[in-house]
Design an enzyme around this catalytic site. Structure first.
Site, mmCIF file in Angstrom:
data_model
loop_
_atom_site.group_PDB
_atom_site.id
_atom_site.type_symbol
_atom_site.label_atom_id
_atom_site.label_comp_id
_atom_site.label_asym_id
_atom_site.label_seq_id
_atom_site.Cartn_x
_atom_site.Cartn_y
_atom_site.Cartn_z
ATOM 1 C CG HIS A 1 8.121 -12.548 32.053
ATOM 2 N ND1 HIS A 1 7.790 -11.685 31.032
ATOM 3 C CD2 HIS A 1 8.488 -13.700 31.439
ATOM 4 C CE1 HIS A 1 7.956 -12.283 29.867
ATOM 5 N NE2 HIS A 1 8.372 -13.512 30.086
ATOM 6 N NE ARG B 1 6.658 -11.845 25.321
ATOM 7 C CZ ARG B 1 7.401 -12.873 25.735
ATOM 8 N NH1 ARG B 1 7.087 -13.529 26.835
ATOM 9 N NH2 ARG B 1 8.467 -13.243 25.062
HETATM 10 P P1 NAP Z 1 5.529 -20.934 18.578
HETATM 11 O O1 NAP Z 1 6.158 -22.279 18.518
HETATM 12 O O2 NAP Z 1 5.859 -19.929 17.529
HETATM 13 O O3 NAP Z 1 3.950 -21.177 18.619
HETATM 14 C C1 NAP Z 1 3.020 -20.153 18.529
HETATM 15 C C2 NAP Z 1 1.640 -20.799 18.333
HETATM 16 O O4 NAP Z 1 0.653 -19.776 18.413
HETATM 17 C C3 NAP Z 1 1.492 -21.490 16.990
HETATM 18 O O5 NAP Z 1 0.919 -22.752 17.201
HETATM 19 C C4 NAP Z 1 0.539 -20.575 16.228
HETATM 20 O O6 NAP Z 1 -0.332 -21.237 15.348
HETATM 21 C C5 NAP Z 1 -0.258 -19.940 17.335
HETATM 22 N N1 NAP Z 1 -0.767 -18.629 16.913
HETATM 23 C C6 NAP Z 1 -0.058 -17.527 16.584
HETATM 24 N N2 NAP Z 1 -0.880 -16.516 16.227
HETATM 25 C C7 NAP Z 1 -2.122 -16.994 16.323
HETATM 26 C C8 NAP Z 1 -3.410 -16.434 16.086
HETATM 27 N N3 NAP Z 1 -3.554 -15.183 15.646
HETATM 28 N N4 NAP Z 1 -4.492 -17.230 16.277
HETATM 29 C C9 NAP Z 1 -4.345 -18.516 16.691
HETATM 30 N N5 NAP Z 1 -3.153 -19.113 16.938
HETATM 31 C C10 NAP Z 1 -2.063 -18.354 16.763
HETATM 32 O O7 NAP Z 1 5.843 -20.221 19.989
HETATM 33 P P2 NAP Z 1 6.260 -20.898 21.377
HETATM 34 O O8 NAP Z 1 7.696 -21.219 21.406
HETATM 35 O O9 NAP Z 1 5.305 -21.985 21.703
HETATM 36 O O10 NAP Z 1 6.051 -19.645 22.373
HETATM 37 C C11 NAP Z 1 4.789 -19.022 22.517
HETATM 38 C C12 NAP Z 1 4.903 -17.756 23.347
HETATM 39 O O11 NAP Z 1 5.117 -18.067 24.714
HETATM 40 C C13 NAP Z 1 6.080 -16.843 23.016
HETATM 41 O O12 NAP Z 1 5.844 -16.069 21.869
HETATM 42 C C14 NAP Z 1 6.139 -15.982 24.277
HETATM 43 O O13 NAP Z 1 5.294 -14.860 24.127
HETATM 44 C C15 NAP Z 1 5.576 -16.887 25.363
HETATM 45 N N6 NAP Z 1 6.618 -17.247 26.353
HETATM 46 C C16 NAP Z 1 6.455 -16.858 27.650
HETATM 47 C C17 NAP Z 1 7.406 -17.189 28.598
HETATM 48 C C18 NAP Z 1 7.235 -16.842 30.048
HETATM 49 O O14 NAP Z 1 8.162 -17.018 30.841
HETATM 50 N N7 NAP Z 1 6.065 -16.377 30.464
HETATM 51 C C19 NAP Z 1 8.542 -17.930 28.225
HETATM 52 C C20 NAP Z 1 8.676 -18.313 26.908
HETATM 53 C C21 NAP Z 1 7.708 -17.971 25.970
HETATM 54 P P3 NAP Z 1 0.114 -21.731 13.868
HETATM 55 O O15 NAP Z 1 1.154 -22.772 14.072
HETATM 56 O O16 NAP Z 1 -1.123 -22.258 13.285
HETATM 57 O O17 NAP Z 1 0.657 -20.551 13.147
#
Ligand code: NAP
Length: 308
Positions: free
Chosen positions: A271, A223
């Site tokens: 985005h 983000r």
């Molecule tokens: P997810 O499955 O919830 O994974 C989030 C990961 O981040 C988890 O492995 C978590 O670790 C880690 N994390 C969270 N807070 C942390 C911290 N403070 N320190 C270290 N690690 C941390 O999410 P996802 O589906 O992979 O998506 C991730 C993000 O991608 C979304 O939230 C969104 O912002 C972004 N996104 C962007 C687009 C785009 O088009 N640009 C599209 C889709 C998503 P733990 O497992 O250890 O808790």
């Protein structure tokens, strides 16, 4: 049983078609033709306004139409209402494509060749093997793990950083604040795929850039508010970082005066790294909704205390 879709308008018709065909028992409505709001029990939404949520007394589940939930004001959603995020192959594939493209473009110096062509310069650069580069992913969640799996096919060295240590085969895994520095110290390309939470806002800052090897590159597909813009410009201008590929900015759209538009070593996309695809997302959301109706645990419910 009423369900309201209040998200990306161009793709609303595809959602409505799917529900009409596969769930005729559900009264599927598309914003702004919402009918009586007090009848809505399920909501599929992106950035639902606070006063709008307050007008849904029978709401049972809030489904985020995207993978992230940072657009939802948790305090506007009563605590007993689960918030489920979108996990579906369309989002995952899009992200895998985008990050692969970005990593390969950096690895194979494509941005240098774009500049070289503009000056009619025929200048072959070294082609180092993928195994000589380390790609680090911050956030080895659903998306981060899928990206790492695809990158491994090219032979890159891989590392990842999470909140909790969850080893992934073939990936050097790090966790927590105390392992951030050793993680960063080996990353030639850093990919941010973290969710936006109070703990991760502004995490891509001067201090962090200082922990990367000189000349490292940044890909931010998390983000916009993860990044401190001025710190990135400084890191690029001082030569600390070589390039940045940014799919997300703060705000979106980026203001026309923002220095990122003209910076020669910043590449911007609006985005678009990945998007929810109705064809693959609607069946998954419907099955999750059916689980709720059957009294089974919902999938992909976020933990409000962690913020993701
Ligand atoms: P997810 O499955 O919830 O994974 C989030 C990961 O981040 C988890 O492995 C978590 O670790 C880690 N994390 C969270 N807070 C942390 C911290 N403070 N320190 C270290 N690690 C941390 O999410 P996802 O589906 O992979 O998506 C991730 C993000 O991608 C979304 O939230 C969104 O912002 C972004 N996104 C962007 C687009 C785009 O088009 N640009 C599209 C889709 C998503 P733990 O497992 O250890 O808790």
């Amino acid at each position: 049983m009423s369900i309201l879709y209040r998200s990306d308008a161009p793709r609303a018709a595809a959602w409505a078609r799917y529900f009409a065909e596969h769930a005729p028992d559900l009264d599927f409505r598309v914003w702004p033709e919402a009918g009586k709001l007090e009848e809505i029990e399920y909501l599929i939404a992106w950035q639902p306004p606070r006063e709008f949520l307050a007008a849904l007394p029978r709401l049972k589940v809030l489904f985020s139409s995207g993978a992230g939930v940072d657009h939802v004001d948790f305090s506007a959603v009563p605590a007993h209402i689960p918030i489920a995020r979108m996990v579906e192959p369309g989002i995952i594939n899009g992200m895998v494509e985008y990050v692969s493209l970005a990593v390969l473009a950096l690895h194979r110096d494509f941005f240098d060749y774009v500049a070289a062509k503009a000056s009619r310069s025929w200048n072959a650069l070294e082609v180092p093997p993928a195994a000589s580069r380390t790609i680090g992913v911050m956030g080895m969640g659903v998306l981060g793990r899928a990206v790492l799996e695809r990158l491994s096919a090219y032979g890159f060295r891989l590392r990842g950083w999470n909140r909790s240590l969850r080893p992934v085969q073939g990936v050097e895994s790090f966790a927590g604040a105390e392992q951030l520095q050793p993680f960063l110290a080996g990353c030639d390309v850093l990919v941010c795929l973290l969710p936006l939470t109070p703990a991760t806002q502004g995490i891509l800052n001067r201090e962090l850039f200082g922990m990367l090897p000189a000349n490292a590159a940044l890909i931010n597909v998390g983000r916009g508010p993860h990044l401190v813009d001025a710190d990135l410009i400084e890191a690029l201008d001082s030569g600390r970082l070589s390039r940045a590929i940014l799919d997300v900015t703060d705000p979106e759209p980026l203001s026309p005066e923002h220095p990122f538009w003209t910076h020669p070593r910043v590449f911007l996309t609006p985005h678009v790294a990945s998007m929810t695809q109705p064809d693959s997302a609607a069946p998954i959301l419907l099955e999750n909704l059916r689980r709720h109706q059957r009294g089974e645990p919902l999938l992909n419910v976020i933990d409000r205390s962690r913020g993701y």
